[in-house]
Design a protein around this motif. Structure first.
Motif, PDB file in Angstrom:
ATOM      1  N   GLY A 133       0.637  -1.033  -0.061  1.00 22.52           N
ATOM      2  CA  GLY A 133       0.320  -0.093  -0.003  1.00 22.52           C
ATOM      3  C   GLY A 133       0.780   1.263   0.142  1.00 22.52           C
ATOM      4  O   GLY A 133       0.261   2.513   0.226  1.00 22.52           O
ATOM      5  N   ALA A 134       2.111   1.154  -0.387  1.00 23.00           N
ATOM      6  CA  ALA A 134       3.079   2.518  -0.239  1.00 23.00           C
ATOM      7  C   ALA A 134       2.568   3.169  -1.530  1.00 23.00           C
ATOM      8  O   ALA A 134       2.387   2.867  -2.707  1.00 23.00           O
ATOM      9  CB  ALA A 134       4.492   2.052  -0.203  1.00 23.00           C
TER      10      ALA A 134
ATOM     11  N   GLY B 239      -6.351   8.876   9.256  1.00 26.71           N
ATOM     12  CA  GLY B 239      -7.055   9.524  10.433  1.00 26.71           C
ATOM     13  C   GLY B 239      -6.954   9.015  11.698  1.00 26.71           C
ATOM     14  O   GLY B 239      -7.023   9.958  12.790  1.00 26.71           O
ATOM     15  N   ARG B 240      -6.618   7.984  11.935  1.00 25.26           N
ATOM     16  CA  ARG B 240      -6.098   7.571  13.508  1.00 25.26           C
ATOM     17  C   ARG B 240      -4.929   7.264  13.917  1.00 25.26           C
ATOM     18  O   ARG B 240      -4.128   6.466  12.726  1.00 25.26           O
ATOM     19  CB  ARG B 240      -7.114   6.406  13.706  1.00 25.26           C
ATOM     20  N   HIS B 241      -4.596   7.327  15.260  1.00 24.03           N
ATOM     21  CA  HIS B 241      -3.259   7.183  15.445  1.00 24.03           C
ATOM     22  C   HIS B 241      -2.972   5.419  15.331  1.00 24.03           C
ATOM     23  O   HIS B 241      -1.818   5.139  14.719  1.00 24.03           O
ATOM     24  CB  HIS B 241      -2.954   7.477  16.842  1.00 24.03           C
ATOM     25  N   GLY B 242      -3.791   4.743  15.676  1.00 18.64           N
ATOM     26  CA  GLY B 242      -3.653   3.231  15.716  1.00 18.64           C
ATOM     27  C   GLY B 242      -3.268   2.674  14.568  1.00 18.64           C
ATOM     28  O   GLY B 242      -2.414   1.775  14.048  1.00 18.64           O
ATOM     29  N   GLU B 243      -4.222   3.183  13.636  1.00 16.29           N
ATOM     30  CA  GLU B 243      -4.123   2.668  12.116  1.00 16.29           C
ATOM     31  C   GLU B 243      -2.801   3.078  11.375  1.00 16.29           C
ATOM     32  O   GLU B 243      -2.163   2.430  10.583  1.00 16.29           O
ATOM     33  CB  GLU B 243      -5.210   3.226  11.261  1.00 16.29           C
ATOM     34  N   ALA B 244      -2.513   4.278  11.741  1.00 16.92           N
ATOM     35  CA  ALA B 244      -1.136   4.954  11.018  1.00 16.92           C
ATOM     36  C   ALA B 244      -0.080   4.236  11.614  1.00 16.92           C
ATOM     37  O   ALA B 244       0.907   3.923  10.956  1.00 16.92           O
ATOM     38  CB  ALA B 244      -0.962   6.498  11.455  1.00 16.92           C
ATOM     39  N   ARG B 245       0.027   3.909  12.836  1.00 19.55           N
ATOM     40  CA  ARG B 245       1.122   3.232  13.554  1.00 19.55           C
ATOM     41  C   ARG B 245       1.239   1.700  12.936  1.00 19.55           C
ATOM     42  O   ARG B 245       2.170   1.034  12.721  1.00 19.55           O
ATOM     43  CB  ARG B 245       1.003   2.887  15.114  1.00 19.55           C
TER      44      ARG B 245
ATOM     45  N   ARG C   2       4.437   0.248  10.626  1.00 17.28           N
ATOM     46  CA  ARG C   2       4.908  -1.171  10.907  1.00 17.28           C
ATOM     47  C   ARG C   2       5.210  -1.982   9.490  1.00 17.28           C
ATOM     48  O   ARG C   2       6.003  -2.689   9.323  1.00 17.28           O
ATOM     49  CB  ARG C   2       4.230  -1.840  11.951  1.00 17.28           C
ATOM     50  N   THR C   3       3.935  -1.959   8.913  1.00 15.68           N
ATOM     51  CA  THR C   3       3.734  -2.894   7.362  1.00 15.68           C
ATOM     52  C   THR C   3       4.758  -2.177   6.631  1.00 15.68           C
ATOM     53  O   THR C   3       5.324  -3.106   6.066  1.00 15.68           O
ATOM     54  CB  THR C   3       2.197  -2.457   6.964  1.00 15.68           C
ATOM     55  N   ALA C   4       4.758  -1.084   6.557  1.00 18.82           N
ATOM     56  CA  ALA C   4       5.866  -0.336   5.357  1.00 18.82           C
ATOM     57  C   ALA C   4       7.193  -0.679   5.647  1.00 18.82           C
ATOM     58  O   ALA C   4       7.922  -0.986   4.953  1.00 18.82           O
ATOM     59  CB  ALA C   4       5.458   1.192   5.471  1.00 18.82           C
ATOM     60  N   MET C   5       7.507  -0.627   7.069  1.00 20.53           N
ATOM     61  CA  MET C   5       9.004  -0.931   7.427  1.00 20.53           C
ATOM     62  C   MET C   5       9.137  -2.228   7.212  1.00 20.53           C
ATOM     63  O   MET C   5      10.314  -2.721   6.588  1.00 20.53           O
ATOM     64  CB  MET C   5       9.274  -0.385   8.812  1.00 20.53           C
ATOM     65  N   ARG C   6       8.421  -3.252   7.551  1.00 15.94           N
ATOM     66  CA  ARG C   6       8.339  -4.709   7.414  1.00 15.94           C
ATOM     67  C   ARG C   6       8.655  -4.980   5.777  1.00 15.94           C
ATOM     68  O   ARG C   6       9.085  -5.992   5.440  1.00 15.94           O
ATOM     69  CB  ARG C   6       7.509  -5.489   7.926  1.00 15.94           C
TER      70      ARG C   6
END
Length: 107
Positions: free
Chosen positions: A24-25, A66-72, A76-80
């Motif tokens: 999703g990048a 829009g939300r902190h938890g989803e952005a976090r 993690r997904t992007a870095m992995r």
């Protein structure tokens, strides 16, 4: 500069392959991550590129989701999925740019 590029290639081979598109990048995320790394590199000399890169991805995802938890979770997904490989290359380029700038300014 040549040694830094060589070490970057060695590190990149050791990291998992990039799978950024399926994760999703977006190009906008890349711009935010690059700008964050660039700012971090100069605000916190050299080592600031790492938190700046991650803050750029987080900001991009926070604006998109829009939300902190989803952005976090997206960070993690992007870095992995290959963000660490991109970070290694970007960090090397910033180191070389900083060395070049230092040589030009202080000669």
């Amino acid at each position: 500069a040549t040694v830094a590029l060589f070490l970057s290639q060695v590190v990149r081979w050791a990291l998992p392959p990039r799978r950024l598109r399926p994760s999703g990048a977006t190009p906008r995320m890349g711009v935010y991550a690059g700008a964050g790394a660039f700012l971090g590199f100069f605000l916190i000399p050299v080592l600031g590129a790492i938190p700046g890169f991650m803050a750029g991805i987080y900001l991009s995802e926070r604006l998109r989701l829009g939300r902190h938890g989803e952005a976090r979770a997206a960070l993690r997904t992007a870095m992995r999925s290959g963000g660490s490989s991109v970070l290694a290359e970007l960090f090397t380029c910033l180191l070389i740019m900083g060395a070049w700038l230092g040589a030009v300014l202080w000669g």
